[in-house]
Structures are given as structure tokens and as C-alpha cells.
Scaffold this motif. Sequence first.
Motif, short mmCIF file in Angstrom:
data_model
loop_
_atom_site.label_atom_id
_atom_site.label_comp_id
_atom_site.label_asym_id
_atom_site.label_seq_id
_atom_site.Cartn_x
_atom_site.Cartn_y
_atom_site.Cartn_z
N GLU A 139 41.71 44.18 40.33
CA GLU A 139 41.71 43.65 38.96
C GLU A 139 41.89 44.79 37.96
OE1 GLU A 139 37.13 44.25 39.39
OE2 GLU A 139 38.92 44.15 40.66
N ALA A 142 39.01 47.52 36.56
CA ALA A 142 37.94 47.59 37.56
C ALA A 142 37.00 48.74 37.22
CB ALA A 142 38.53 47.79 38.95
N THR A 176 39.70 37.21 30.56
CA THR A 176 39.39 37.07 31.98
C THR A 176 40.62 36.65 32.76
OG1 THR A 176 38.62 34.80 31.58
CG2 THR A 176 36.96 36.54 31.56
N MET A 198 38.62 44.00 45.22
CA MET A 198 38.20 43.64 43.86
C MET A 198 36.69 43.66 43.74
SD MET A 198 40.74 40.44 43.00
CE MET A 198 39.93 40.28 41.41
N ASN A 202 33.08 41.02 37.67
CA ASN A 202 33.58 42.12 36.86
C ASN A 202 32.47 42.67 35.97
OD1 ASN A 202 34.97 42.99 34.04
ND2 ASN A 202 36.31 43.49 35.75
N TYR A 203 32.30 43.99 36.00
CA TYR A 203 31.18 44.60 35.29
C TYR A 203 31.28 44.42 33.77
CZ TYR A 203 33.77 48.52 33.26
OH TYR A 203 34.63 49.27 32.49
N TYR A 209 34.66 36.16 40.42
CA TYR A 209 35.93 35.74 40.99
C TYR A 209 35.72 34.78 42.16
CZ TYR A 209 37.60 39.68 38.22
OH TYR A 209 37.87 40.54 37.17
#
Length: 446
Positions: A139, A142, A176, A198, A202-203, A209
Motif C-alpha cells: 500500500e 506504508a 483510503t 501489506m 494502515n497506521y 484491509y
Amino acid sequence: MSVTTHAFQNTLAYAQQCDAHDPLHRFRAEFHLPQHAGKPALYFCGNSLGLQPKSARAAVEQELDDWARLGVEGHFQGKNPWLYYHKLLQEPAARLVGAEPDEVVVMNSLTVNLHLMLISFYQPHREANGTRRFRILVEGGAFPSDQYALESQARLHGLDPDEAIVEVHPRTGEHTLRTEDLLATIARYGDELALVMMGGVNYYTGQCYDMAAITEAAHRVGAYAGFDLAHAAGNVVLRLHDWGVDFAVWCSYKYLNSGPGGTSGTFVHARHARNKELPRLAGWWGHNEAERFLMQKGFQPMPGAAGWQLSNAQIFPMAIHKASLEVFEAAGGMEALRAKSERLTGYLEFLLRDYQEHAARHRPAKALPEVQIITPSNPAERGCQLSLLVPEGGRALFQRLTERGVVADWREPDVIRVAPVPLYNTFEEVYTFVQLFYELWPDSVA
């Protein structure tokens, strides 16, 4: 409990009622709460560092006492013999991520484990038809450590990272990723793709996901699928074995409350974990334990994820991790925690939107810029974190919140990350935070 915003109420009495009926509320007392002005701070930063379980001190002191009392014999005669310490963590860690026990091992730190997995699962090569299978899909945006690991692994194989690494970014004007775009990109690169690697969550945006769909798509084109679960383990329900994920790594110091720099977990699916021919970097502790102390050449990996171990267990951080995992077990596991988490984060979202709508209706001339929640609204597409994009005065607002006892997280250029954790955060804390947010923001904008 389903998350239905029409059932929420923007009142202190309602928040307190939710806490009174919360079956997990008692676990708050299991943690040390940072203090501000003589009372507990509003701690919403478990996505960076979880709070200390009160049982952690005794867990470490037990190992210190055994070391003092037994010296080297603590490996065999301690209350928790150090020689097999990683095995004490195996089953609870496996339950946490939806794995079979021998698919999981706790060892090292996250990026070390990621590199170990990449050595095994990123093997660029040419197919029989001459196609070069060498690309890694990740992603866009990342976590930097993942990016650096992938870049260095590409270079290790003599590849240009800019060519080898495929980044998938949100559509213009969106924050997103759409699952259909991820799957389409996997299909488009097809037999050039060696690995999909991935984050599970996501942080930055807090987006979770669809790991099952991503794994299936990767396998359909002949690629491996791996995940960094730093922001997913202990946050969302995982079913790594059933989803067929090839490998995963995670840290223990965020949602797993196991201390700064805490030890890491690794998952290797059974179809690989028992494959002794898979390339790997080898170390003493991954060698067949029945022959380990014969001290002979010729590496024979332990079956399961334990075969990727390099060195003997890090006893003190593992002791803290063991104490934290016991709290998760007592709380009923991830399903119970997730049920509260969805409601707690749903309440935060409801309050933020309710205040925004109220201000727009009743103070149109003084309406503040809209706070954009860039984390998906669908609970299935997020964990407990909401990322709040504050278009004006965000940094000043974050500082004012900090001065009033809020512990959250600022990410440049304009995002405040707020993570109400179900083990120790309350509905009343969420209510108080949003009250402070809208009390302090006008001054921050001014």
C-alpha cells in the motif's frame, strides 16, 4: 452489540450507563493509568504504546528472582524454564491471530522478523515462459520500516526498488484504498508479482484491509501474501490460518501492551512451516531441539514457525508479553474485545459528527471547518483508531488537548489519531474527549 448510531446519545449520563453495563469494564483496573493533575489522563494512544498491565512487574520479578536464585539453572529449574519459554506464549498468541499453535512463534523484534520472512518468501525468479516474477505490491504510504525493509530486500537481489515495488494509492480525493483497486492491481501485474506485502491495518488512516480477499487474489496469480499486523494484532479479529495467509509479523507493544520495544510475533502457514526446504536464515534456536546441544554442523529446522528462530528467548520482554496475553485470555479473547471496540469507536464517531452537525445548524456564521474522519465508517474496515483530519489549527489543538490531559497522537501534516482501546478505555472518556475537542478547537483556529 451492533454499532447503530441512532442508539447513541450525546450525554454524560448515557456514557456512564454504557460503562455500567460493560462486561469488560473491570479490566481497566488491570492496567496502570498515566496521571494528569491528580486523575487518570485520557489515554487514547494504545496504537503507539499500550498501557502497562499491573501483572507485568510480578512477571518480570519472577524471572529476576529465578536468575538470582538459580543462575544458569534457570533454563531448566525456574518456575517457567527459560529453555522452553517461547512455548508458553505459543497457544495464546496463536488464538490471538487465528492460527494453529505450531504456526506461531514469539521472537526478536518486528522488522527483524519481517526480514526473516522476506528471505523465505521473496525469491525473484524467471518463470518457465520467461516472465520475470520479481515485483512486490504494497500500500502507498506504508509504515516506513516496512518500506525500508522492502527496498533493502529488492537491492539484496540486485533489483531497483523503484521498479520492483508497486505502490497502490487511494484514488484522487480519497484517503483510503478501495478493495477493488487493490485486487485489480494484483490481477494487472499477474505473473510478474512475487509478493503482496501489506499492513493489516494502515497506521495512518486506520483502515483495515480485507486480508482474506487480498490473500486469495495474490494466490490466484501465483504470488505469496504476507502482512505486517503491528496495528492489527490485538485490535481486530484475525483468522490467518483460515485465510491462507503465507506469513505475518507483528509487534507486541501497541495493542498487546507488552512494553516499549516488546518482543514480536511471527506466523508461518502450516503448508510452509513444515517445509524444511524453504529458504531461510538459520540460527541455533531454530535447530532441531532434540539435537540442539550436540553442537554439530548441519542445520535441521524445527517443524513449524519455531524453525525460524535464531537465538534463545528474550526472557524479560517475553515475561511481560506473557502477562499481557493472560489478560486477553481472561477477557474472553478477541471476539469479546472486538464487540466492545466497535461500539466504543462507533460512539466516538457519533459524538464527533453530532457536534459538527449541531455547530453547523446553530452557529452557521461561526461554524468551524469540518473535521474529516479519514478512517472508514464501516466497522469491518477499521480497528479502534479514528484518524481525524483537522484542516485548520490542528497542531495547536493537539497541543491544547495534551495540556488538558489527553494523550493521543499527532501525524504530520494535519491528522490526530485517537484510539479508544476496549481493555482500558471507557465510554465516559470518549465523551469527555469530544467535549474537550470542541471546547478547545475555536481558540486553536483563532
